[in-house]
Design a protein around this motif. Structure first.
Motif, PDB file in Angstrom:
ATOM      1  N   SER A 257      81.304  12.341  55.478  1.00  0.00           N
ATOM      2  CA  SER A 257      81.267  13.216  54.305  1.00  0.00           C
ATOM      3  C   SER A 257      81.455  12.416  53.020  1.00  0.00           C
ATOM      4  O   SER A 257      82.088  11.361  53.001  1.00  0.00           O
ATOM      5  N   VAL A 258      80.882  12.977  51.956  1.00  0.00           N
ATOM      6  CA  VAL A 258      80.870  12.297  50.663  1.00  0.00           C
ATOM      7  C   VAL A 258      82.119  12.713  49.872  1.00  0.00           C
ATOM      8  O   VAL A 258      82.497  13.891  49.856  1.00  0.00           O
ATOM      9  N   GLN A 259      82.739  11.750  49.218  1.00  0.00           N
ATOM     10  CA  GLN A 259      83.970  12.023  48.454  1.00  0.00           C
ATOM     11  C   GLN A 259      83.651  12.664  47.100  1.00  0.00           C
ATOM     12  O   GLN A 259      82.576  12.431  46.536  1.00  0.00           O
ATOM     13  N   ASP A 260      84.638  13.425  46.574  1.00  0.00           N
ATOM     14  CA  ASP A 260      84.448  14.117  45.283  1.00  0.00           C
ATOM     15  C   ASP A 260      84.019  13.156  44.165  1.00  0.00           C
ATOM     16  O   ASP A 260      83.130  13.470  43.380  1.00  0.00           O
ATOM     17  N   GLN A 261      84.676  11.991  44.108  1.00  0.00           N
ATOM     18  CA  GLN A 261      84.365  11.042  43.025  1.00  0.00           C
ATOM     19  C   GLN A 261      82.932  10.517  43.141  1.00  0.00           C
ATOM     20  O   GLN A 261      82.223  10.371  42.143  1.00  0.00           O
ATOM     21  N   GLN A 262      82.501  10.282  44.379  1.00  0.00           N
ATOM     22  CA  GLN A 262      81.121   9.804  44.593  1.00  0.00           C
ATOM     23  C   GLN A 262      80.119  10.859  44.105  1.00  0.00           C
ATOM     24  O   GLN A 262      79.092  10.533  43.505  1.00  0.00           O
ATOM     25  N   ILE A 263      80.426  12.128  44.375  1.00  0.00           N
ATOM     26  CA  ILE A 263      79.520  13.206  43.927  1.00  0.00           C
ATOM     27  C   ILE A 263      79.495  13.270  42.403  1.00  0.00           C
ATOM     28  O   ILE A 263      78.430  13.339  41.785  1.00  0.00           O
ATOM     29  N   ALA A 264      80.682  13.181  41.808  1.00  0.00           N
ATOM     30  CA  ALA A 264      80.751  13.226  40.334  1.00  0.00           C
ATOM     31  C   ALA A 264      79.941  12.069  39.734  1.00  0.00           C
ATOM     32  O   ALA A 264      79.191  12.258  38.764  1.00  0.00           O
ATOM     33  N   ASP A 265      80.063  10.879  40.315  1.00  0.00           N
ATOM     34  CA  ASP A 265      79.309   9.715  39.805  1.00  0.00           C
ATOM     35  C   ASP A 265      77.806   9.921  39.988  1.00  0.00           C
ATOM     36  O   ASP A 265      77.006   9.605  39.091  1.00  0.00           O
ATOM     37  N   ALA A 266      77.415  10.452  41.150  1.00  0.00           N
ATOM     38  CA  ALA A 266      75.987  10.666  41.426  1.00  0.00           C
ATOM     39  C   ALA A 266      75.402  11.686  40.450  1.00  0.00           C
ATOM     40  O   ALA A 266      74.308  11.486  39.901  1.00  0.00           O
ATOM     41  N   VAL A 267      76.151  12.762  40.209  1.00  0.00           N
ATOM     42  CA  VAL A 267      75.687  13.803  39.285  1.00  0.00           C
ATOM     43  C   VAL A 267      75.494  13.198  37.891  1.00  0.00           C
ATOM     44  O   VAL A 267      74.476  13.415  37.234  1.00  0.00           O
ATOM     45  N   GLN A 268      76.485  12.405  37.473  1.00  0.00           N
ATOM     46  CA  GLN A 268      76.427  11.747  36.166  1.00  0.00           C
ATOM     47  C   GLN A 268      75.184  10.854  36.048  1.00  0.00           C
ATOM     48  O   GLN A 268      74.457  10.894  35.061  1.00  0.00           O
ATOM     49  N   PHE A 269      74.940  10.083  37.100  1.00  0.00           N
ATOM     50  CA  PHE A 269      73.792   9.171  37.102  1.00  0.00           C
ATOM     51  C   PHE A 269      72.471   9.955  37.090  1.00  0.00           C
ATOM     52  O   PHE A 269      71.565   9.676  36.307  1.00  0.00           O
ATOM     53  N   LEU A 270      72.392  10.974  37.966  1.00  0.00           N
ATOM     54  CA  LEU A 270      71.122  11.702  38.116  1.00  0.00           C
ATOM     55  C   LEU A 270      70.719  12.435  36.846  1.00  0.00           C
ATOM     56  O   LEU A 270      69.532  12.548  36.528  1.00  0.00           O
ATOM     57  N   GLY A 272      70.662  11.676  33.834  1.00  0.00           N
ATOM     58  CA  GLY A 272      69.810  10.942  32.881  1.00  0.00           C
ATOM     59  C   GLY A 272      68.704  10.161  33.560  1.00  0.00           C
ATOM     60  O   GLY A 272      68.124   9.270  32.945  1.00  0.00           O
ATOM     61  N   SER A 273      68.404  10.481  34.813  1.00  0.00           N
ATOM     62  CA  SER A 273      67.502   9.609  35.575  1.00  0.00           C
ATOM     63  C   SER A 273      66.067  10.131  35.640  1.00  0.00           C
ATOM     64  O   SER A 273      65.785  11.285  35.327  1.00  0.00           O
ATOM     65  N   ASP A 274      65.179   9.225  36.107  1.00  0.00           N
ATOM     66  CA  ASP A 274      63.777   9.609  36.318  1.00  0.00           C
ATOM     67  C   ASP A 274      63.641  10.656  37.422  1.00  0.00           C
ATOM     68  O   ASP A 274      62.634  11.371  37.481  1.00  0.00           O
ATOM     69  N   VAL A 275      64.633  10.717  38.307  1.00  0.00           N
ATOM     70  CA  VAL A 275      64.582  11.686  39.406  1.00  0.00           C
ATOM     71  C   VAL A 275      64.492  13.109  38.837  1.00  0.00           C
ATOM     72  O   VAL A 275      63.660  13.930  39.264  1.00  0.00           O
ATOM     73  N   ILE A 276      65.331  13.378  37.838  1.00  0.00           N
ATOM     74  CA  ILE A 276      65.325  14.722  37.231  1.00  0.00           C
ATOM     75  C   ILE A 276      64.041  14.943  36.436  1.00  0.00           C
ATOM     76  O   ILE A 276      63.472  16.044  36.443  1.00  0.00           O
TER      77      ILE A 276
END
Ligand code: FPP
Ligand code: MG
Length: 323
Positions: A257-270, A272-276
């Motif tokens: 399972s993914v940790q809360d901090q990892q999710i927060a970092d991923a959300v932050q990164f995504l 502003g990303s080309d993915v979005i």
């Protein structure tokens, strides 16, 4: 700004839905009313009514239309009860999920109950609507069962879109197709409305996947990045994986399972990303497809302008919320 609740006939639909919560077992009534009172846009019954109105159908004197609109919302409610169990969801619309509040067994039974109530509303209607309803319900179930986490099954953009088509767009399609069928504008227009509903549903699901990352928890009524936590084959997640980012592979393909901090970092990164940017492009293409179906319809039949504009506004709403 969307104002679906201004639809006069929606009040009739909501009353009928509440009547359908009647049961000898108070617990069933309580769970159904709890979910209903959590709110929501009632978008499926709203597009059903707007489609009929747009085709100049006298909505105020058609009990069949009210039955269809209420039946579709009851099916939607049943799927939410079951979906929260499957997702082990703690929150729905800022509140405890029915599953967390009432427990698995009673929530499951309430979903079954709502589904039967929905069918009782559709059963007396034309075979065309019964068949279309069966098709949508089968697709809903297929969409949900195909939505296997990325850590278990390989997904692609195509498979993610196929799931969205089944689990979300199918009920939007049913709402527009059934209403158009009742208005009897001819087969071609029914087909265009059915395709409009499906494209609008696809745009809504794509928007939902984007908002999971870009919107605040306050707006979502649940934690941001839930699709990442659940390793769902959402549009954003499959695009993120496709981008080749090793972080995506680690978080989404790994069993742990993914940790809360990892999710927060991923959300932050995504955010502003080309993915979005890519996800928005795909979402917009469905909105454009929906718009072009409306344009085609307006060339074929004379439409009621305010209701037709209401449908157009829904498409614009999708596009605006993506930005
Ligand atoms: C929400 O998805 C779930 C759906 C749109 C479909 C759920 C379908 C079933 C549970 C199949 C049962 C079928 C019947 C006919 C009762 P989500 O988890 O992405 O959205 P959420 O954020 O609202 O939970
Ligand atoms: Mg869910």
């Amino acid at each position: 700004m969307l104002c679906l609740s201004s639809l006069h006939d929606l009040a009739k639909v909501e009353n009928l839905i509440r009547q359908k919560f009647a049961s000898h077992a108070p617990r069933l009534r309580e769970i159904c009313a709890y979910l209903f009172d959590l709110g929501g846009k009632r978008i499926r019954p709203a597009i059903c009514l707007m489609t009929a109105k747009a085709l100049q159908f006298d909505t105020s004197s058609s009990q069949d239309l009210v039955d269809v609109a209420a039946g579709i919302e009851l099916i939607h409610m049943a799927t939410l009860l079951h979906d929260d169990i499957i997702d082990n969801a703690q929150l729905r619309r800022h509140s405890q999920s029915p599953y967390l509040k009432f427990g698995l067994g009673d929530t499951l039974l309430s979903g079954d109950f709502l589904l039967v109530r929905a069918f009782s509303l559709c059963a007396h209607l034309d075979q065309y609507i019964i068949d279309a309803t069966e098709r949508a319900c089968v697709e809903l179930t297929e969409g949900e069962i195909l939505e296997t986490p990325l850590a278990k099954v390989t997904h692609s953009i195509d498979s993610a879109l196929d799931i969205a088509r089944r689990k979300t767009a199918s009920l939007f399609r049913l709402a527009c197709e059934s209403a158009a069928f009742l208005a009897r504008p001819g087969d071609t227009v029914i087909t265009h409305f059915s395709a409009f509903g499906e494209s609008l549903g696809m745009a809504f699901q794509a928007l939902d996947d984007i908002l999971d990352v870009t919107a605040s928890e306050d707006l979502l009524g649940k934690a941001s990045g839930t699709d990442i936590r659940e390793k769902k084959p959402s549009l954003v997640n499959v695009l993120w994986l496709k981008s080749g980012d090793p972080v995506a592979a680690r978080m989404l393909l790994g069993e742990e399972s993914v940790q809360d901090q990892q999710i927060a970092d991923a959300v932050q990164f995504l955010r502003g990303s080309d993915v979005i940017i890519e996800a928005r492009k795909i979402a917009r293409s469905f909105a454009v497809e929906a718009e072009s179906r409306l344009d085609e319809i307006s060339r074929l039949v004379e439409v009621d302008l305010p209701s037709f504009q209401g449908l157009k506004d829904l498409v614009s709403y999708c596009i605006e919320r993506m930005e």
